[in-house]
Write an enzyme that holds these catalytic residues in place. Structure first.
Site, short mmCIF file in Angstrom:
data_model
loop_
_atom_site.label_atom_id
_atom_site.label_comp_id
_atom_site.label_asym_id
_atom_site.label_seq_id
_atom_site.Cartn_x
_atom_site.Cartn_y
_atom_site.Cartn_z
N HIS A 138 0.99 -1.19 0.03
CA HIS A 138 -0.07 0.00 -0.23
C HIS A 138 0.95 1.14 0.03
CE1 HIS A 138 -3.60 -2.50 0.70
NE2 HIS A 138 -3.06 -2.82 1.84
ZN LIG Z 1 -3.74 -7.11 3.94
#
Ligand SMILES: [Zn+2]
Length: 322
Positions: A138
């Site tokens: 992320h």
């Molecule tokens: Zn995850």
């Protein structure tokens, strides 16, 4: 290319564990899952384990991180407010930056160093290296999200290209089976035709459905929250061979083996049972070994009390597979 997939290695440092006073109350995360997994392996293999260890002695340098992240973003991480945004906890911004550096950023930098060392070794020795950390999918060039400060896999690709370990015609594969979609990694490869991304993810949780046309992204595979073991494995067993039929054999693969698909995980939202997670890992490794693809495995997400045991089981399977 002759490839003998022997001597699989484990990249690990005791510095991988996150540590912060009260962190367990801020985030539903077993911050010691890395050292717990290593502890289980030490019990199972004893002194033999040292033979399989790729030692990670230093955190990744700022200079190396700048291959994948903006100078401004890296500089911002000397402030508690910027760090608190990445870990998505407003309470963290009240803690001194020095404490956050020590407890969060240094561990993340060691884990990134583990992915980089694993990638170099996987290519050089034509083998599989399991980094017992990393998988920070992320993180973007100019910011971090979802507890991910640095994009270790994207950085590894940049570094291997800079070092000529990967050439301009070499393909790379990401198999991302963490429960969450790897939005940060995607942002790096959006215009990179040499990197293929296979991502099975719960589209009903953060960061949501992939915005692209499904015809253009046939291997972005959204799953409903609550998807159970058999349904999950059916899709994997159908789609992963389709991927291998679709792409040229890659020079290197990354396997993001997030254990947050486990039933009961607080953040993953899927419902795969313990043996189902193991079956997933074995299926993926069999495919990679059959195609003789050098591979880096990363632990990525996993927020249950059983995550560390799944990590240890995967490592054991890897070391015991002839
Ligand atoms: Zn995850």
């Amino acid at each position: 290319m002759l490839l003998l997939l022997v001597n699989a290695l484990l990249a690990y440092s005791p510095h991988y564990d996150f540590h912060l006073p009260g962190i367990a109350a801020l985030h539903p995360f077993d911050v010691k899952k890395y050292s717990r997994a290593w502890g289980v392996l030490l019990q199972r293999f004893g002194d033999e384990l040292a033979k399989y260890r790729l030692q990670i002695d230093a955190p990744v340098s700022l200079e190396t991180l700048e291959l994948a992240h903006s100078h401004e973003y890296l500089a911002s991480l000397s402030h508690s407010a910027a760090i608190s945004r990445v870990v998505e906890s407003s309470l963290v911004k009240w803690l001194p930056a020095s404490l956050l550096q020590k407890g969060l950023l240094i561990p993340a930098k060691y884990a990134v160093a583990g992915t980089l060392a694993a990638a170099r070794t996987a290519i050089d020795d034509q083998t599989i290296v399991f980094n017992l950390g990393g998988g920070f999918h992320h993180a973007f060039r100019d910011h971090g999200e979802g507890f991910c400060f640095f994009s270790d896999a994207a950085l590894a690709i940049q570094l291997l290209r800079a070092e000529k370990r990967l050439g301009s015609a070499d393909e790379v594969l990401m198999i991302d089976l963490d429960a969450h979609r790897g939005n940060g990694f995607e942002s790096y490869i959006a215009s990179d035709a040499m990197v293929h991304n296979f991502d099975m993810y719960n589209f009903q949780t953060y960061p949501g459905l992939h915005p692209g046309d499904p015809d253009r992204f046939p291997f972005m595979l959204p799953l409903r929250a609550g998807t159970e073991t058999e349904g999950y494995l059916d899709i994997l067993r159908e789609e992963l061979p389709r991927l291998f039929a679709h792409v040229k054999l890659p020079k290197l693969a990354f396997y993001n083996a997030g254990t947050d698909i486990l039933k009961g995980d607080k953040l993953g939202g899927l419902s795969v049972d313990y043996n189902g997670v193991k079956a997933r890992d074995h299926f993926v490794l069999d495919m990679l070994a059959t195609h003789k693809i050098p591979t880096v495995i990363m632990t990525s997400g996993g927020y249950s009390k059983d995550s560390y045991r799944l990590i240890a089981d995967l490592a054991q399977h890897l070391l015991e597979t002839p």
